[in-house]
Scaffold this active site. Sequence first.
Site, PDB file in Angstrom:
ATOM      1  N   GLU A  43       0.686  -2.369  -0.677  1.00  0.00           N
ATOM      2  CA  GLU A  43       0.303  -2.603  -2.826  1.00  0.00           C
ATOM      3  C   GLU A  43      -0.504  -2.123  -2.665  1.00  0.00           C
ATOM      4  OE1 GLU A  43      -0.260  -3.291  -5.951  1.00  0.00           O
ATOM      5  OE2 GLU A  43      -1.390  -5.692  -4.950  1.00  0.00           O
ATOM      6  N   CYS A  70      -4.931  -3.389 -10.581  1.00  0.00           N
ATOM      7  CA  CYS A  70      -3.776  -2.614 -10.487  1.00  0.00           C
ATOM      8  C   CYS A  70      -2.344  -2.640 -11.240  1.00  0.00           C
ATOM      9  CB  CYS A  70      -3.359  -2.989  -8.531  1.00  0.00           C
ATOM     10  SG  CYS A  70      -2.748  -4.560  -8.339  1.00  0.00           S
TER      11      CYS A  70
END
Length: 493
Positions: free
Chosen positions: A238, A272
């Site tokens: 990720e 993010c």
Amino acid sequence: MTTVQAVETFDSLDPATDEVLGTYPVHTAEQVEAAVARAREAARWWEQLGFAGRAQRLASWRGIIARRLPELCEVVRRENGKPAGDAQLEIVLAIEHLAWAAKHARKILGPQRRSPGLLLSNQAATVEYHPLGVVGVIGPWNYPVYTPLGSVSYALAAGNAVVFKPSEYTPGIGTWLADTFAEAVPEHPVLQVITGFGATGAALANSGVDKIAFTGSATTGKKVMAAAAETLTPVVIEAGGKDPLLVDADADVEAAADATVWGAFSNAGQTCTGVERVYVHERVYDDFVARVVEKTKRVDAGTQYGPMTMPSQLEVVRRHIADALARGGRALVGGKDAVGDRFVRPTVLVDVPEDSAAVREETFGPTVTIAKVADMDEAVEKANDSVYGLGSTVFSKRRGMELARRLRTGQTAINAPLSFAGIASLPFGGLGDSGFGRIHGPEGLREFARPKAIARQRFTAPVALTSFTRTAKTDALVGKLIGKLHGKQRDKH
């Protein structure tokens, strides 16, 4: 003990003051291997507990975290720098994911019947998911509870032991989590923490664990993959994002503006899936920009969000703002003087070229670019023109689902900011430079398990297909049967 001993140490600092908050060991490759060896033994015991036994112990851990919520909030506030309210929101979401994973593991990973098909109808076909064994988790500093627990919780619920390396910026948070887990599960070191820098993470990646779950930058993710490749260790990555937000002509402009400001500036933009690019239909562009500017001017760096946790990120933000302004962009709020020694004031940029660093690269700071588009087709095209593909947001009353499906991202929120991250049943992950694999939801549980297919003969087949006793007559019969079942299909093109 949940933390391995080492000789070399490093300090954890308050990002707002540089006060030393704690001293932690730098674990060597040998010490990492020793932790993994202990985890192997613990994993066998943990797997044998079964779904119910693991769920009970995970519930105990969840209870400890919930009861000591203010304590963990304070640890996060001091070591990460975010306000207490943001720390609490992060932890609450992590608790929700922990609860969901423990509750649904049996249903998702337990034995499931499958159809054996016509030719092998005498077979009973099942699939079940077995634990991988030991999972290595390398966590980030920006959401040091929510993000790593998105892997840790699901890996534990699936029956694995975990060796967890928190970021060198937040080792105290990782240690707190492992220590409280040991209170709930004192029998074996099912969850261990190792601390250190990149070399410690690399050691974990090639230590022989059964899978690595990494969250961080795309650059570091590639290094983790390279290290894991030496032992053919699978990884779930990720990485970063450059998430777009689209505002259609029929959107609730007030709600879209509020979502943009929160999505771009909360946690100092160190998210993010934070909003970094906005594409607005020309019919509502002026109204939208005016509302964003007005709301942004009320955001206070230092009280509503904290300092930049990683000092080196200040230069990235400064460079992106300078490049945008040098290439004709305008700062409606903030700008060239927005970057201080520790804090960055919120910055709204317009008229920024699409090939500028502020649009192409992940900024990971409290800035946002806003661009006018003629229609949503143009918005989708520009939003998808990125090496990243993590999250996205759409504000539209009529075309929300259509636009969401057209966006090249792992997840999309419609008419609300980042809502997908709080729904435990939804998978989370990206594509391109945002990584691959999924955490959360059923997909997250299966990410940390291996499928096992089992075919069991219920009775002897009247026609032997897998035997040298098969005859030409049998072959002819099978061919005729398949012809009747499938031969009537015609190419309609």
